[in-house]
Scaffold this motif. Structure first.
Motif, PDB file in Angstrom:
ATOM      1  N   LYS B 226       0.795  -1.188  -0.139  1.00 51.35           N
ATOM      2  CA  LYS B 226      -0.062  -0.012   0.065  1.00 51.35           C
ATOM      3  C   LYS B 226       0.867   1.223   0.093  1.00 51.35           C
ATOM      4  O   LYS B 226       0.430   2.300  -0.277  1.00 51.35           O
ATOM      5  CB  LYS B 226      -1.178   0.009   1.178  1.00 51.35           C
ATOM      6  CG  LYS B 226      -2.085  -1.148   1.159  1.00 51.35           C
ATOM      7  CD  LYS B 226      -2.700  -1.006   2.451  1.00 51.35           C
ATOM      8  CE  LYS B 226      -3.589  -2.464   2.533  1.00 51.35           C
ATOM      9  NZ  LYS B 226      -4.002  -2.817   4.151  1.00 51.35           N
ATOM     10  N   GLU B 227       2.117   0.949   0.497  1.00 56.51           N
ATOM     11  CA  GLU B 227       3.112   2.213   0.457  1.00 56.51           C
ATOM     12  C   GLU B 227       3.995   2.191  -0.710  1.00 56.51           C
ATOM     13  O   GLU B 227       4.879   2.990  -0.889  1.00 56.51           O
ATOM     14  CB  GLU B 227       3.831   2.325   1.870  1.00 56.51           C
ATOM     15  CG  GLU B 227       3.120   2.166   3.037  1.00 56.51           C
ATOM     16  CD  GLU B 227       4.505   1.968   4.158  1.00 56.51           C
ATOM     17  OE1 GLU B 227       5.378   2.180   4.099  1.00 56.51           O
ATOM     18  OE2 GLU B 227       3.867   1.635   5.293  1.00 56.51           O
ATOM     19  N   GLY B 228       3.788   1.239  -1.634  1.00 56.12           N
ATOM     20  CA  GLY B 228       4.280   1.299  -2.641  1.00 56.12           C
ATOM     21  C   GLY B 228       5.766   0.380  -2.835  1.00 56.12           C
ATOM     22  O   GLY B 228       6.428   0.392  -3.589  1.00 56.12           O
ATOM     23  N   ILE B 229       5.905  -0.354  -1.552  1.00 56.42           N
ATOM     24  CA  ILE B 229       7.015  -1.120  -1.506  1.00 56.42           C
ATOM     25  C   ILE B 229       6.844  -2.651  -2.042  1.00 56.42           C
ATOM     26  O   ILE B 229       5.714  -3.264  -1.373  1.00 56.42           O
ATOM     27  CB  ILE B 229       7.629  -0.994  -0.225  1.00 56.42           C
ATOM     28  CG1 ILE B 229       8.036   0.296   0.274  1.00 56.42           C
ATOM     29  CG2 ILE B 229       8.746  -2.172   0.019  1.00 56.42           C
ATOM     30  CD1 ILE B 229       8.104   0.527   1.820  1.00 56.42           C
ATOM     31  N   SER B 230       7.431  -3.020  -3.013  1.00 59.23           N
ATOM     32  CA  SER B 230       7.159  -4.344  -3.465  1.00 59.23           C
ATOM     33  C   SER B 230       8.064  -5.492  -2.811  1.00 59.23           C
ATOM     34  O   SER B 230       9.304  -5.397  -3.079  1.00 59.23           O
ATOM     35  CB  SER B 230       7.321  -4.436  -4.841  1.00 59.23           C
ATOM     36  OG  SER B 230       7.390  -5.586  -5.503  1.00 59.23           O
ATOM     37  N   CYS B 231       7.356  -6.386  -1.817  1.00 59.27           N
ATOM     38  CA  CYS B 231       8.258  -7.411  -1.189  1.00 59.27           C
ATOM     39  C   CYS B 231       8.151  -8.654  -2.080  1.00 59.27           C
ATOM     40  O   CYS B 231       6.942  -9.174  -2.496  1.00 59.27           O
ATOM     41  CB  CYS B 231       7.779  -7.474   0.297  1.00 59.27           C
ATOM     42  SG  CYS B 231       7.790  -6.025   1.182  1.00 59.27           S
ATOM     43  N   GLU B 232       9.126  -9.531  -2.044  1.00 61.92           N
ATOM     44  CA  GLU B 232       9.085 -10.912  -2.540  1.00 61.92           C
ATOM     45  C   GLU B 232       9.278 -11.630  -1.383  1.00 61.92           C
ATOM     46  O   GLU B 232      10.273 -11.300  -0.478  1.00 61.92           O
ATOM     47  CB  GLU B 232      10.286 -11.409  -3.526  1.00 61.92           C
ATOM     48  CG  GLU B 232      10.429 -12.581  -3.921  1.00 61.92           C
ATOM     49  CD  GLU B 232      10.878 -12.905  -5.355  1.00 61.92           C
ATOM     50  OE1 GLU B 232      10.128 -12.151  -6.198  1.00 61.92           O
ATOM     51  OE2 GLU B 232      11.999 -13.337  -5.367  1.00 61.92           O
ATOM     52  N   VAL B 233       8.326 -12.719  -1.173  1.00 57.83           N
ATOM     53  CA  VAL B 233       8.445 -13.531   0.217  1.00 57.83           C
ATOM     54  C   VAL B 233       8.911 -14.865  -0.377  1.00 57.83           C
ATOM     55  O   VAL B 233       8.397 -15.619  -1.045  1.00 57.83           O
ATOM     56  CB  VAL B 233       7.008 -13.716   0.635  1.00 57.83           C
ATOM     57  CG1 VAL B 233       7.032 -14.623   2.028  1.00 57.83           C
ATOM     58  CG2 VAL B 233       6.659 -12.243   1.101  1.00 57.83           C
ATOM     59  N   LEU B 234      10.273 -15.216   0.318  1.00 56.84           N
ATOM     60  CA  LEU B 234      10.578 -16.548  -0.097  1.00 56.84           C
ATOM     61  C   LEU B 234      10.375 -17.639   1.173  1.00 56.84           C
ATOM     62  O   LEU B 234      10.914 -17.152   2.110  1.00 56.84           O
ATOM     63  CB  LEU B 234      12.213 -16.567  -0.407  1.00 56.84           C
ATOM     64  CG  LEU B 234      12.747 -17.862  -0.803  1.00 56.84           C
ATOM     65  CD1 LEU B 234      12.283 -18.282  -2.268  1.00 56.84           C
ATOM     66  CD2 LEU B 234      14.172 -17.760  -1.000  1.00 56.84           C
ATOM     67  N   ASP B 235       9.706 -18.617   0.833  1.00 51.27           N
ATOM     68  CA  ASP B 235       9.649 -19.591   1.747  1.00 51.27           C
ATOM     69  C   ASP B 235      10.859 -20.703   1.768  1.00 51.27           C
ATOM     70  O   ASP B 235      10.816 -21.519   0.810  1.00 51.27           O
ATOM     71  CB  ASP B 235       8.300 -20.389   1.519  1.00 51.27           C
ATOM     72  CG  ASP B 235       7.944 -21.229   2.690  1.00 51.27           C
ATOM     73  OD1 ASP B 235       8.802 -21.588   3.695  1.00 51.27           O
ATOM     74  OD2 ASP B 235       6.535 -21.737   2.749  1.00 51.27           O
TER      75      ASP B 235
END
Lengths: 326, 326
Positions: B226-235
């Motif tokens: 929502k703040e424009g930060i794009s996170c990649e989540v690696l499991d």
């Protein structure tokens, strides 16, 4: 040799020779260590030969066995070859474990030896598991194998000893617990490790048969072991066999036979009065000439085995990785 | 596809494998009733007490029993009630199961699975709330798995049971009730051990984590989006052997990393991930790696204090902002 006067059969003579094989095997290890040829540590079973010969030779090849850090004799008597044992102890690829296990971890699965343990008492849970696998899900209908686990008096103070007797008895497993009570857990006398005279008395607390015997009396060991093994084979459940014996060397290469926690007199008493080999010589009525010949034969076997080990190569470093995972 | 809980998925994995292979069985405390969390409830009705084996409260020996049965050809799944109690099993897991292959020069294998739910659950206090995966990742010869979704729990447990090596399989107590899409019963979906999975694609920062912390990371990523930060989540899914390639790939993509875990920071899983990054893809980093983990504090009982100690999405959000803003 006059057959009419013979007090023994060929099997008994072989048992006598086998005790010498173990003794000379262990003596050779000490020699190789002192020469700087054998790496690591040593836990020799010199003096305890009657237990190994008397119990392991009552087992079939397909019976299972777990031994401990002082297990060379047990493994040899379960069928392992001296040459591949030496190769293992010298860290060679021709050893039973490719030189990756060493003295404390010789396994020979072909002969049912599922391993030796460097952690006191830890073979017992593994043996309960292996014995469970023999009866698992109706398997008893197809086999009458038994499992034997060796441990020392020191292990009788470990929690696993009690946990395992409890489970083995509750599940009526075909398992024989063999306690080689050589009177000292490293340097601590057994009397200082527990309040009971006979370790086998512990079995009663788990609704299991417990038997204490003179572990240096080969015929008595054989007879008792045969009975308990047969009982387990026939579904009579587990038992605890305590063999009172004595080790002539220190606990490991690190301590001398006497001087710190044992007296020279005590060691000498066991060597002269209680020695399993000397006692069996009398039972068999062997002549000095016969004894000399047997010792010479045994030396030749040991020398050949050591030669094989010395001439073998070690595993290369790049090959070790393949043994981490199956 | 159906929607089932993580708990049902774990049970189904065991049931399918037990139907497929008679050598697979379940052993542990109260597995007959499944009283603790209900994972094994009902299995005894399907498979009988021969294959759903209740034991005394003797975790160390039971771990050895499972291992010993595996050494002789069976495929046990041992349930340890809580990950905290698996500390009692460490000797058998560390010294026996994980070393049997190498020590015997490849003669033996130990296909045994140790299942143990870990993590916080809400005021279960210091001895019922730990995440000890890092301990197990430090043991060569052992595989360590900690899945985050029902589908992966099922597929990875099936893979663990089929694996010829010992596997520590860690559920999270908070995940047992989580639902997700899972293939139909009997469809035999298996995931390869040792492969990480991208749970959310992103470009600005990589959040590398596993188990229940995945869901904290997913919530954090949603908020940060929502703040424009794009996170990649690696499991990570498998803690050992760790998927170094997947870790390096995501770092190369984003250049910024937050590593999150529920276990304590010192010597933790995050420390290993960070070290891999430093070793292999340091040049791709735009900012120092930030770790989110439990401080070196036993989990307190008081609910507010527990929430303060156990990391959550807010800690992850803070950490992401820190690596973004420098």
């Amino acid at each position: 040799m006059c057959a009419a006067n013979k007090k023994y059969d060929e099997k008994m003579l072989k048992d006598y020779k086998d005790m010498w094989l173990i003794r000379k095997f262990e003596d050779k290890i000490y020699q190789l260590y002192s020469e700087g040829v054998l790496p690591g540590t040593i836990h020799a079973s010199t003096g305890q030969e009657a237990v190994a010969v008397g119990i392991c030779k009552q087992l079939r090849k397909d019976d299972l066995m777990f031994t401990n850090h002082r297990g060379h004799g047990h493994t040899l008597m379960k069928g392992a070859e001296a040459k591949r044992m030496f190769a293992e102890l010298l860290g060679k690829e021709t050893g039973y474990c490719k030189g990756l296990g060493g003295s404390m971890h010789v396994a020979d699965t072909e002969n049912g030896v599922l391993g030796a343990n460097g952690v006191v008492g830890s073979g017992m849970p593994l043996a309960v598991g292996a014995a469970l696998s023999l009866v698992y899900n109706g398997r008893r209908e197809d086999n009458d194998k038994v499992c034997v686990v060796f441990f020392g008096d020191g292990a009788s103070g470990a929690g696993v000893f009690h946990e395992c007797m409890n489970m083995a008895s509750n599940w009526n497993l075909p398992l024989i617990f063999v306690c080689e009570n050589n009177l000292y857990g490293m340097s601590t006398p057994i009397k200082e490790q527990g309040s009971i005279e006979n370790i086998a008395d512990r079995a009663a607390g788990y609704n299991m048969e417990g038997v204490t015997i003179d572990g240096n009396d080969l015929e008595l060991v054989k007879e008792t072991a045969a009975r308990l093994i047969q009982k387990a084979r026939e579904g009579g459940g587990p038992s605890l066999l305590e063999c009172k014996t004595y080790r002539y060397n220190g606990h490991s290469r690190g301590d001398k036979p006497y001087g710190i926690y044992r007296t020279k007199e005590e060691v000498d008493y066991w060597k002269t009065e209680k020695d399993p080999i000397l006692r069996y010589e009398k039972v068999l009525g062997l002549s000095d000439e016969e004894i000399k010949e047997i010792k010479k034969e045994t030396d030749a076997i040991i020398d050949e085995a050591v030669k094989f080990a010395m001439e073998s190569d070690a595993l290369s470093p790049e090959d070790v990785l393949q043994y981490v995972f199956a | 596809m159906r929607t089932i809980t993580y708990l049902q998925a774990v049970r189904e994995a065991m049931e399918e494998e037990m139907e497929r292979d008679e050598k697979v069985f379940v052993i542990g405390l109260d597995v007959g009733t499944g009283l603790t969390f209900g994972v094994t409830t009902g299995m005894i009705d399907k498979f009988g007490k021969e294959r759903v084996i209740d034991t005394p409260i003797a975790e160390l020996s039971v771990a050895g029993v499972a291992t010993g049965a595996a050494l002789n050809g069976l495929r046990p799944v041992m349930e340890v009630m809580l990950q905290d109690f698996i500390t009692l099993c460490m000797e058998q897991i560390t010294n026996q199961a994980s070393k049997a292959r190498l020590m015997t020069g490849g003669q033996l294998k130990a296909p045994v699975v140790f299942r143990a739910p870990g993590g916080w659950f809400g005021s279960f206090a210091a001895q019922h709330s730990q995440s000890l995966e890092a301990w197990f990742a430090h043991i060569p010869g052992l595989k360590v798995i900690a899945p985050s979704t029902p589908a992966e729990a099922k597929a990875l447990l099936k893979a663990a049971i089929r694996d010829d090596n010992p596997v520590a399989f860690f559920e999270h107590k908070k995940l047992f009730g989580r639902t997700g899409e899972v293939s139909e019963y009997g469809e035999d979906y298996v995931i390869e051990i040792g492969k990480a999975d991208i749970k959310r694609e992103g470009t600005d920062v990589s959040i590398i984590t596993y188990s229940n912390m995945i869901w904290e990371a997913m919530d954090a990523a949603e908020e940060l989006a929502k703040e424009g930060i794009s996170c990649e989540v690696l499991d990570l899914r498998t803690i050992s052997p760790m998927d170094r390639e997947a870790i390096c790939e995501t770092v190369k993509k984003t250049g910024k990393v937050v590593v999150a875990e529920e276990g304590v920071e010192t010597g933790g899983v995050g420390a290993e991930v960070t070290a891999i990054i430093a070793d292999e893809v340091y040049a791709y980093l735009d900012a120092p790696v930030k770790r989110v983990a439990c401080p070196m504090i036993p989990i307190p009982f008081n609910p507010d204090l527990e929430r303060f100690v156990v990391p959550n999405k807010d800690n992850i959000i803070d950490a992401v902002r820190e690596v973004i803003n420098g």
